[in-house]
Design an enzyme around this catalytic site. Structure first.
Site, PDB file in Angstrom:
ATOM      1  N   HIS A 186       8.130  -0.699 -17.331  1.00 59.93           N
ATOM      2  CA  HIS A 186       8.352  -2.017 -16.736  1.00 59.93           C
ATOM      3  C   HIS A 186       7.137  -2.466 -15.933  1.00 59.93           C
ATOM      4  CE1 HIS A 186       8.793  -0.334 -12.692  1.00 59.93           C
ATOM      5  NE2 HIS A 186       9.473   0.647 -13.254  1.00 59.93           N
ATOM      6  N   GLU A 215      16.197   4.714 -15.052  1.00 57.87           N
ATOM      7  CA  GLU A 215      15.394   5.530 -14.148  1.00 57.87           C
ATOM      8  C   GLU A 215      16.204   6.744 -13.690  1.00 57.87           C
ATOM      9  OE1 GLU A 215      12.851   6.934 -13.057  1.00 57.87           O
ATOM     10  OE2 GLU A 215      11.810   5.320 -11.981  1.00 57.87           O
TER      11      GLU A 215
END
Length: 212
Positions: A8, A86
């Protein structure tokens, strides 16, 4: 099959560690710079994809979905995939405790240290293995695009590669995350996965292992 692994773009948590004490990890947005990074990355990823159909698997966190949206890429298949999220850091509302956990994780090792109320790197490794197994099962399907874009997180991307290449835990722990909005390409060639370029290595692997 070819897999483009994209971290990201820059998020609020990348520039303000105390943001985790105010905002849940999964809700952290991109910064203004991060949005610009994602916009700039769009043409580069589009050039990699070319005219081929694209399947996209994206972590459901805000920062990964926002990165994908700003890439402006057409996709034949789009899946919000929780197994690509994550590492779960548990509760980070207390800044002092956050600092303690980061120190202990660094001393103990990123793979085996389990964060209180969260995950260890080994837990993330298990779920990315399940994702890769499912992706492999789709490879013979002519309706599933040959080119796959994965929009995920730094540690998760390193563990995806660890699984694909059979890297040792020591080698995994010696590698740095890709930079924000940086990508790697892995491609299956003659039955073996090939990595387009290595990850930055901040120390030699204690077992002497090297990236393939």
């Amino acid at each position: 099959m070819r897999i483009i692994l994209l971290r990201h773009a820059e998020s609020l948590g990348n520039v303000d560690e105390l943001a985790y004490t105010r905002i849940p990890d999964h809700s952290l947005p991109l910064t203004d710079l991060g949005r610009e990074q994602a916009r700039r990355a769009g043409p580069a990823i589009a050039e990699l994809v070319g005219e081929e159909p694209l399947a996209v698997y994206v972590s459901p966190y805000v920062r990964t979905r926002e990165t994908l949206r700003l890439l402006e890429l057409p996709a034949e298949r789009l899946v919000h995939e929780p197994r690509l999220r994550e590492q779960d850091w548990g509760n980070l509302q207390e800044a002092d405790e956050q600092a303690v956990q980061k120190r202990l994780r660094h001393e103990f090792g990123h793979f085996f240290y389990r964060l209180p109320f969260g995950e260890s790197g080994a837990d993330v490794d298990d779920r990315v293995a399940a994702f890769l197994g499912e992706l492999e099962s789709r490879r013979p399907d002519p309706l599933h695009p040959r080119t796959v874009l994965v929009v995920s997180h730094g540690l998760t991307i390193r563990l995806l590669c660890r699984r694909l290449f059979g890297w040792s835990i020591e080698l995994f722990e010696s590698l740095s995350n890709p930079a924000t909005c940086e990508y790697r390409v892995v491609e299956l060639v003659d039955g073996r996965w090939k990595l387009d370029r290595p990850f930055q290595q901040w120390r030699d692997s204690p077992d002497g292992a090297v990236q393939q």
